[in-house]
Design an enzyme around this catalytic site. Structure first.
Site, PDB file in Angstrom:
ATOM      1  N   HIS A 129       0.834  -1.217   0.000  1.00  0.00           N
ATOM      2  CA  HIS A 129       0.000   0.000   0.000  1.00  0.00           C
ATOM      3  C   HIS A 129       0.866   1.264   0.000  1.00  0.00           C
ATOM      4  O   HIS A 129       0.557   2.253   0.669  1.00  0.00           O
ATOM      5  CB  HIS A 129      -0.937   0.029   1.217  1.00  0.00           C
ATOM      6  CG  HIS A 129      -2.034  -0.985   1.147  1.00  0.00           C
ATOM      7  ND1 HIS A 129      -3.226  -0.764   0.506  1.00  0.00           N
ATOM      8  CD2 HIS A 129      -2.117  -2.249   1.637  1.00  0.00           C
ATOM      9  CE1 HIS A 129      -4.010  -1.842   0.612  1.00  0.00           C
ATOM     10  NE2 HIS A 129      -3.354  -2.764   1.293  1.00  0.00           N
ATOM     11  N   ASP A 160      -0.925  -4.716   6.020  1.00  0.00           N
ATOM     12  CA  ASP A 160      -1.883  -5.607   5.351  1.00  0.00           C
ATOM     13  C   ASP A 160      -1.544  -5.789   3.876  1.00  0.00           C
ATOM     14  O   ASP A 160      -0.883  -4.937   3.269  1.00  0.00           O
ATOM     15  CB  ASP A 160      -3.306  -5.032   5.473  1.00  0.00           C
ATOM     16  CG  ASP A 160      -3.404  -3.635   4.869  1.00  0.00           C
ATOM     17  OD1 ASP A 160      -2.515  -2.815   5.184  1.00  0.00           O
ATOM     18  OD2 ASP A 160      -4.323  -3.373   4.087  1.00  0.00           O
ATOM     19  N   GLU A 161      -2.015  -6.872   3.321  1.00  0.00           N
ATOM     20  CA  GLU A 161      -2.035  -7.116   1.874  1.00  0.00           C
ATOM     21  C   GLU A 161      -0.718  -6.763   1.169  1.00  0.00           C
ATOM     22  O   GLU A 161      -0.737  -6.178   0.092  1.00  0.00           O
ATOM     23  CB  GLU A 161      -3.177  -6.311   1.228  1.00  0.00           C
ATOM     24  CG  GLU A 161      -4.539  -6.714   1.746  1.00  0.00           C
ATOM     25  CD  GLU A 161      -5.663  -5.814   1.245  1.00  0.00           C
ATOM     26  OE1 GLU A 161      -6.730  -6.332   0.934  1.00  0.00           O
ATOM     27  OE2 GLU A 161      -5.468  -4.566   1.187  1.00  0.00           O
ATOM     28  N   SER A 162       0.398  -7.188   1.746  1.00  0.00           N
ATOM     29  CA  SER A 162       1.689  -6.930   1.083  1.00  0.00           C
ATOM     30  C   SER A 162       1.984  -8.088   0.146  1.00  0.00           C
ATOM     31  O   SER A 162       2.937  -8.848   0.344  1.00  0.00           O
ATOM     32  CB  SER A 162       2.796  -6.794   2.132  1.00  0.00           C
ATOM     33  OG  SER A 162       2.714  -5.553   2.749  1.00  0.00           O
TER      34      SER A 162
END
Ligand code: TNX
Length: 524
Positions: free
Chosen positions: A274, A337-339
């Site tokens: 992100h 998150d969401e790496s």
């Protein structure tokens, strides 16, 4: 005796002596304090069946020498005047002719460890709000605001009276962390828009406001040592709008504004994924090997910092130092998150380094549930959004957990398929879905003493102003507020829905663009 506490005792004595006879002549209608619009519902209510008549002769008595107590009393006075057009005088001592006194003061009778506890005793002549702390008084002020009826009774006395039921409320929250998050990165929200949301959260007794300050689409806080973050990285948003950012002065102003409402702002810089906006501003940070561009779409998981470069950590040390210097919160949120394009080993290396860095700046790290893959220290906090197994893993490492399950708490989920804003990748969340669950048993096997609290995130891919924000946040934020405050055995959907319906006058008065869910028996 502490002077402030002495003050309360003195004022109560004065009220009893001076106002004792004034209201005897009023024939109040029968009332029931237990049937009220209060959200969150208090832990204990004893009704005594009569009324306290708020009128143009009501005064608010407080120790005006204390700036903070005066602020709290003024906050109530302003709220009363918005609600009723009556503007009560705030003073140290009730005027002899005052009829009906609202007294606000600190007390030693309540344990100071109960940081947000308060009590309200309401009789014909007085409404006494007491707490061991200023935070407790501020929470109690919200209760008073909610007890004031939308209409006056014009027939029982020579002047209109807003009749508040008499009795006693003893109250304190079950959870010490009751948060809401706003994503100001996907779409930027101005200082005034954020303040407006903070006031709405304060009304429902939230005490934490988590700001998601960076994402692929924008970097939203000035970092003086790395100016391109905002010169370049703040200039856009989802859909290609002009974006924006907070100067450090503006961020401090928000922190102060929230603190006056006894709400703590928790800053988040989301990383190592992100991070397109930061990498685009300073390409040496980029770890995905691709050419960089502004990103104005809504995909996730394509960006990453280079977790193996020393310069990445030199940069981050500056960022965390500058933000920590203007953020009094004990927490710093690193996202995490969401790496999806960070190698697992690099991700773990990154989170371990960041945890140490955050601690070196005197803060405790919070991260989304993925951070549990790293070797966490017990002072860190995991925020559950989609992986109960990682929440359990973090708890096993000794960490506390904030509960934000996307299927229940995500305010950006659509109510149903007809909702004009929002996403639905996790669920459709109607108002009853947001209410009907128990945070303490939601994750099977999670020890209750590891649950720090609850938080309602509002991601902003589909919203860009207050009206759109309010459509998604209200009334569901009120459900999350009650889950964080009121014990499970005092929660009941059908009864809650009636209380929520009674909040319609608040939503209308404040021009809050709430979603008029058909699940709620609104009057209109
Ligand atoms: C998942 S929740 C995300 C966000 C999105 C959100 C949309 C989380 C930690 N990551 O990046 O904005 O879904 O609902």
């Amino acid at each position: 005796m502490n002077t402030k506490i002495y003050f309360l005792a003195l004022v109560v004595a004065t009220i009893i002596m001076s106002c004792g006879n004034n209201s005897k002549s009023i024939d109040y209608p029968e009332t029931d304090l237990a049937v009220n619009p209060l959200i969150p519902y208090p832990i204990q209510i004893e009704a005594s069946g009569s009324g306290f008549g708020l009128s143009t002769n009501t005064e608010i008595v407080v120790d005006t020498e204390s700036e903070n107590l005066k602020f709290i009393a003024d906050y109530l006075a302003n709220s009363i005047s918005d609600q009723t057009k009556i503007h009560p005088v705030v003073s140290n001592k009730p005027n002899k002719r005052a009829r009906g006194v609202i007294c606000i003061g600190l007390t030693k009778e309540i344990d100071p460890k109960k940081e947000e506890a308060y009590e309200i005793s309401i009789s014909n002549d007085s409404l006494v709000l007491s707490a061991a702390t200023e935070a407790g008084l501020f929470r109690g002020v919200q209760t008073i605001r909610q007890l004031i009826p939308p209409m006056s009774n014009d027939t029982i006395y020579k002047e209109p009276l807003y009749v508040i039921p008499t009795g006693k409320i003893v109250d304190e929250p079950v959870m010490s962390y009751r948060g809401a998050m706003l994503d100001v990165a996907r779409h930027f929200f101005t200082v005034d828009e954020v303040k407006r949301y903070i006031d709405q959260l304060a009304y429902f007794k939230f005490n934490k406001f988590h700001m998601h300050l960076s994402d692929d689409q924008g970097w939203r806080i000035e970092i003086k040592s790395w100016p391109k973050l905002t010169e370049v990285g703040a200039q856009s948003e989802v859909g290609g709008g002009e974006g924006g950012f907070y100067t450090q002065e503006q961020f401090k102003d928000l922190v102060d504004y929230a603190a006056q409402r006894y709400i703590e702002i928790i800053p988040e810089i989301d990383m190592p994924g992100h991070t397109n906006a930061a990498c685009y501003s300073y390409p040496f940070l980029n770890g995905n090997g691709k050419d960089l561009e502004y990103y104005t779409g809504t995909q996730v998981g394509f960006s990453t910092f280079d977790a193996r470069k020393d310069s990445t950590y030199l940069f981050l040390d500056d960022v965390i130092r500058e933000i920590s210097a203007i953020s009094p919160s004990e927490y710093f949120h690193i996202g995490g998150d969401e790496s999806h394009v960070t190698k697992k080993a690099d991700y773990i290396y990154f989170v371990d380094k960041l945890e140490e860095m955050v601690q070196n700046h005197g803060k405790r790290m919070i991260g989304w549930n993925e951070i549990a893959q790293a070797d966490l220290s017990p002072s860190s906090v995991g925020q559950l959004w989609n992986e109960p197994h990682n929440a359990l893993k973090a708890a096993e490492a000794g960490c506390s957990i904030i509960l934000s399950p996307a299927t229940k708490c995500y305010l950006d989920m659509q109510y149903d398929s007809t909702s004009i804003y929002g996403l639905h990748w996790a669920a459709y969340i109607e108002v009853d879905d947001a209410y009907n669950w128990d945070p303490l048993t939601f994750v099977e096997g999670l020890p209750q003493d590891k649950i720090l609290g609850i938080e309602a995130p509002l991601w902003s891919e589909t919203i860009s102003n207050s009206a759109e924000l309010e459509y998604l946040a209200f009334p569901r934020a009120a459900c999350i507020a009650e889950l964080g405050w009121t014990p499970q055995d005092r929660r009941d959907w059908s009864e809650f829905s009636l209380r929520l319906a009674m909040q319609e006058s608040y939503f209308e008065r404040e021009n809050i663009q709430y979603y008029p869910s058909s699940k709620i028996p609104w009057a209109k």
